[in-house]
Design a protein around this motif. Structure first.
Motif, PDB file in Angstrom:
ATOM      1  N   VAL A   4       0.701  -0.671  -0.206  1.00  0.00           N
ATOM      2  CA  VAL A   4      -0.284  -0.366  -0.057  1.00  0.00           C
ATOM      3  C   VAL A   4       0.957   1.484   0.587  1.00  0.00           C
ATOM      4  CG1 VAL A   4      -1.835   1.334   1.489  1.00  0.00           C
ATOM      5  CG2 VAL A   4      -1.966  -1.224   1.378  1.00  0.00           C
ATOM      6  N   TYR A   5       0.408   1.887  -0.707  1.00  0.00           N
ATOM      7  CA  TYR A   5       1.035   3.460  -0.756  1.00  0.00           C
ATOM      8  C   TYR A   5      -0.056   4.189  -1.066  1.00  0.00           C
ATOM      9  CZ  TYR A   5       4.774   0.237  -3.112  1.00  0.00           C
ATOM     10  OH  TYR A   5       6.089  -0.898  -3.395  1.00  0.00           O
ATOM     11  N   LYS A   6       0.928   5.849  -0.499  1.00  0.00           N
ATOM     12  CA  LYS A   6      -0.155   6.731   0.200  1.00  0.00           C
ATOM     13  C   LYS A   6       0.275   7.836   0.005  1.00  0.00           C
ATOM     14  CE  LYS A   6      -3.110   4.215   3.883  1.00  0.00           C
ATOM     15  NZ  LYS A   6      -3.134   4.108   5.343  1.00  0.00           N
ATOM     16  N   THR A   7      -0.166   9.028  -0.414  1.00  0.00           N
ATOM     17  CA  THR A   7       0.395  10.130  -0.211  1.00  0.00           C
ATOM     18  C   THR A   7       0.165  10.998   0.570  1.00  0.00           C
ATOM     19  OG1 THR A   7      -1.469  11.010  -2.012  1.00  0.00           O
ATOM     20  CG2 THR A   7       0.846  10.849  -2.981  1.00  0.00           C
ATOM     21  N   GLY A   8       1.120  11.533   1.520  1.00  0.00           N
ATOM     22  CA  GLY A   8       0.522  12.296   2.117  1.00  0.00           C
ATOM     23  C   GLY A   8       1.941  13.416   2.748  1.00  0.00           C
ATOM     24  N   GLY A  76      -5.006  12.266  -1.068  1.00  0.00           N
ATOM     25  CA  GLY A  76      -5.429  11.681  -0.502  1.00  0.00           C
ATOM     26  C   GLY A  76      -5.344  10.031  -1.316  1.00  0.00           C
ATOM     27  N   LYS A  78      -4.118   6.306  -3.023  1.00  0.00           N
ATOM     28  CA  LYS A  78      -4.092   5.760  -2.144  1.00  0.00           C
ATOM     29  C   LYS A  78      -3.601   4.491  -3.363  1.00  0.00           C
ATOM     30  CE  LYS A  78      -6.483   2.726   0.647  1.00  0.00           C
ATOM     31  NZ  LYS A  78      -6.901   2.509   1.412  1.00  0.00           N
ATOM     32  N   LYS A  92      -9.037   7.767  -4.587  1.00  0.00           N
ATOM     33  CA  LYS A  92      -9.094   8.691  -4.560  1.00  0.00           C
ATOM     34  C   LYS A  92     -10.518   9.113  -3.685  1.00  0.00           C
ATOM     35  CE  LYS A  92      -7.495  12.864  -5.888  1.00  0.00           C
ATOM     36  NZ  LYS A  92      -6.983  14.149  -7.122  1.00  0.00           N
TER      37      LYS A  92
END
Length: 102
Positions: A4-8, A76, A78, A92
């Motif tokens: 799992v890759y998320k932007t933050g 948001g 993912k 998203k």
């Protein structure tokens, strides 16, 4: 195996570390000139320090613009990669797209 890759915010700060490093370096050099040279800060010297910071920001402006626009556009986002089921899921906020590959 599922990845799992998320932007933050933390990811963007890590990726903009060179911009932050350049800004820190200019401020450090300015402070060292003041401390080592025992120079009083006059408006002229302050302007030179401000010009150094502005120069770093102008040189790094394209990178700053790209980071800000990427963060706004992909807030948001993912990405889930499932290697066992050979699927890629991009979500998203409330939208979700699923892709299968072989």
């Amino acid at each position: 195996m599922k990845s799992v890759y998320k932007t933050g915010v933390i990811n963007h700060i890590k990726s903009s570390r060179y911009i932050l490093f350049n800004l820190f370096l200019v401020l450090l050099i300015f402070c060292l000139i003041v401390v080592i040279g025992k120079v009083d800060i006059y408006p002229d010297g302050l302007m030179i320090g401000i010009l150094g910071v502005i120069l770093v920001l102008v040189v790094d402006a394209p990178a700053v613009f790209l980071h800000i626009s990427y963060y706004i556009k992909n807030f948001g986002l993912k990405i889930i990669i499932d290697e066992r089921q050979n699927t890629l899921i991009v979500s998203k906020l409330w939208k979700r797209a699923s892709l299968s590959f072989f």
